[in-house]
Motif scaffolding. Structure first.
Motif, mmCIF file in Angstrom:
data_model
loop_
_atom_site.group_PDB
_atom_site.id
_atom_site.type_symbol
_atom_site.label_atom_id
_atom_site.label_comp_id
_atom_site.label_asym_id
_atom_site.label_seq_id
_atom_site.Cartn_x
_atom_site.Cartn_y
_atom_site.Cartn_z
ATOM 1 N N LYS A 91 74.669 18.358 -56.132
ATOM 2 C CA LYS A 91 75.455 19.605 -56.165
ATOM 3 C C LYS A 91 74.571 20.843 -56.009
ATOM 4 N N VAL A 92 73.993 20.965 -54.830
ATOM 5 C CA VAL A 92 73.079 22.055 -54.521
ATOM 6 C C VAL A 92 73.855 23.174 -53.837
ATOM 7 N N GLU A 93 73.760 24.388 -54.385
ATOM 8 C CA GLU A 93 74.398 25.527 -53.735
ATOM 9 C C GLU A 93 73.452 26.080 -52.681
ATOM 10 N N VAL A 94 73.918 26.129 -51.435
ATOM 11 C CA VAL A 94 73.097 26.626 -50.339
ATOM 12 C C VAL A 94 73.836 27.743 -49.608
ATOM 13 N N ALA A 95 73.064 28.584 -48.940
ATOM 14 C CA ALA A 95 73.642 29.585 -48.050
ATOM 15 C C ALA A 95 73.818 28.927 -46.683
ATOM 16 N N VAL A 96 74.843 29.345 -45.968
ATOM 17 C CA VAL A 96 75.117 28.787 -44.647
ATOM 18 C C VAL A 96 75.169 29.933 -43.649
ATOM 19 N N LEU A 97 74.292 29.850 -42.648
ATOM 20 C CA LEU A 97 74.170 30.874 -41.612
ATOM 21 C C LEU A 97 74.099 30.219 -40.243
ATOM 22 N N ASP A 98 74.218 31.019 -39.219
ATOM 23 C CA ASP A 98 73.976 30.559 -37.863
ATOM 24 C C ASP A 98 72.465 30.636 -37.620
ATOM 25 N N LEU A 99 71.822 29.491 -37.540
ATOM 26 C CA LEU A 99 70.372 29.436 -37.331
ATOM 27 C C LEU A 99 70.029 29.077 -35.888
ATOM 28 N N SER A 100 70.944 29.325 -34.961
ATOM 29 C CA SER A 100 70.701 28.941 -33.567
ATOM 30 C C SER A 100 69.494 29.649 -32.979
ATOM 31 N N SER A 101 69.188 30.867 -33.445
ATOM 32 C CA SER A 101 68.020 31.577 -32.901
ATOM 33 C C SER A 101 66.727 30.856 -33.282
ATOM 34 N N ILE A 102 66.662 30.284 -34.481
ATOM 35 C CA ILE A 102 65.475 29.529 -34.896
ATOM 36 C C ILE A 102 65.347 28.255 -34.064
ATOM 37 N N ASN A 103 66.470 27.549 -33.901
ATOM 38 C CA ASN A 103 66.417 26.309 -33.136
ATOM 39 C C ASN A 103 66.154 26.570 -31.654
ATOM 40 N N TYR A 104 66.577 27.720 -31.157
ATOM 41 C CA TYR A 104 66.247 28.088 -29.778
ATOM 42 C C TYR A 104 64.729 28.281 -29.657
ATOM 43 N N ALA A 105 64.134 28.958 -30.632
ATOM 44 C CA ALA A 105 62.682 29.163 -30.627
ATOM 45 C C ALA A 105 61.953 27.822 -30.695
ATOM 46 N N TYR A 106 62.456 26.896 -31.505
ATOM 47 C CA TYR A 106 61.854 25.561 -31.591
ATOM 48 C C TYR A 106 61.959 24.836 -30.247
ATOM 49 N N GLU A 107 63.103 24.980 -29.606
ATOM 50 C CA GLU A 107 63.310 24.348 -28.312
ATOM 51 C C GLU A 107 62.273 24.847 -27.296
ATOM 52 N N GLN A 108 61.931 26.132 -27.368
ATOM 53 C CA GLN A 108 60.969 26.720 -26.429
ATOM 54 C C GLN A 108 59.569 26.122 -26.574
ATOM 55 N N ILE A 109 59.248 25.589 -27.739
ATOM 56 C CA ILE A 109 57.937 24.959 -27.928
ATOM 57 C C ILE A 109 58.053 23.430 -28.004
ATOM 58 N N ASN A 110 59.186 22.917 -27.513
ATOM 59 C CA ASN A 110 59.442 21.472 -27.473
ATOM 60 C C ASN A 110 59.407 20.817 -28.848
ATOM 61 N N ALA A 111 59.890 21.533 -29.859
ATOM 62 C CA ALA A 111 59.986 20.983 -31.216
ATOM 63 C C ALA A 111 61.440 20.604 -31.495
ATOM 64 N N GLU A 112 61.620 19.621 -32.351
ATOM 65 C CA GLU A 112 62.971 19.191 -32.715
ATOM 66 C C GLU A 112 63.663 20.266 -33.550
ATOM 67 N N PRO A 113 64.998 20.349 -33.452
ATOM 68 C CA PRO A 113 65.725 21.347 -34.245
ATOM 69 C C PRO A 113 65.642 21.042 -35.736
ATOM 70 N N VAL A 114 65.905 22.064 -36.541
ATOM 71 C CA VAL A 114 65.929 21.906 -37.994
ATOM 72 C C VAL A 114 67.321 22.228 -38.511
ATOM 73 N N VAL A 115 67.668 21.628 -39.640
ATOM 74 C CA VAL A 115 68.959 21.874 -40.257
ATOM 75 C C VAL A 115 68.936 23.152 -41.095
ATOM 76 N N GLY A 116 67.732 23.601 -41.471
ATOM 77 C CA GLY A 116 67.642 24.807 -42.291
ATOM 78 C C GLY A 116 66.275 24.965 -42.920
ATOM 79 N N VAL A 117 66.264 25.750 -44.000
ATOM 80 C CA VAL A 117 65.014 26.010 -44.720
ATOM 81 C C VAL A 117 65.199 25.704 -46.206
ATOM 82 N N LEU A 118 64.189 25.077 -46.774
ATOM 83 C CA LEU A 118 64.132 24.842 -48.211
ATOM 84 C C LEU A 118 63.470 26.070 -48.810
ATOM 85 N N GLY A 119 64.199 26.803 -49.634
ATOM 86 C CA GLY A 119 63.715 28.082 -50.129
ATOM 87 C C GLY A 119 63.286 28.094 -51.582
#
Length: 147
Positions: A91-119
């Motif tokens: 039962k972890v409370e998380v924030a939910v955002l559109d992180l497509s800009s981060i995954n786009y940046a990862y795509e540009q360096i041929n890295a796999e997408p991420v589901v989010g950040v552990l804060g």
């Protein structure tokens, strides 16, 4: 205390990201370990694709800054569980955002997408210790008591 391995992803000129292998919603993902993030954040599109009902998201009027945005409204989701290596919390409370800009940046360096950040919310509550030399994250099995 559980010891969890992480990978180090070299970014072009920006430095490094620490990448964790996690499980949530009975699926495996990659997540960035981010000591500068105050809250754990998940990508809205990835959650919907993983099968959550968008009606279960609690929309807020709270604005979040960072993560490549100036300010963005976010939703809250109560994640049934989060599993990182042998460590699990419920039962972890998380924030939910559109992180497509981060995954786009990862795509540009041929890295796999991420589901989010552990804060910092989880890192602080579970007494995180990061060992860069050994590439491990240590987390207590129970959160520390609130002040």
């Amino acid at each position: 205390m559980k010891i969890i391995p992480f990978e180090i992803l070299t970014l072009q000129k920006e430095g490094y990201h620490l990448i964790l292998h996690i499980e949530l919603l009975d699926k495996k993902f990659k997540m960035v370990l981010d000591t500068g993030a105050s809250k754990t954040v998940l990508d809205r599109n990835t959650l919907v694709e993983a099968g959550i009902d968008e009606k279960t998201l609690i929309e807020t009027s709270i604005l979040s800054s960072g993560l490549g945005t100036n300010e963005m409204q976010y939703a809250i989701y109560i994640l049934p569980y989060l599993k990182i290596g042998d460590w699990t919390c419920q039962k972890v409370e998380v924030a939910v955002l559109d992180l497509s800009s981060i995954n786009y940046a990862y795509e540009q360096i041929n890295a796999e997408p991420v589901v989010g950040v552990l804060g910092g919310d989880i890192l602080y509550s579970y007494g995180a210790i990061i060992n860069y030399k050994k590439r491990t994250l240590q987390l207590n099995e129970r959160p520390k008591k609130s002040h």
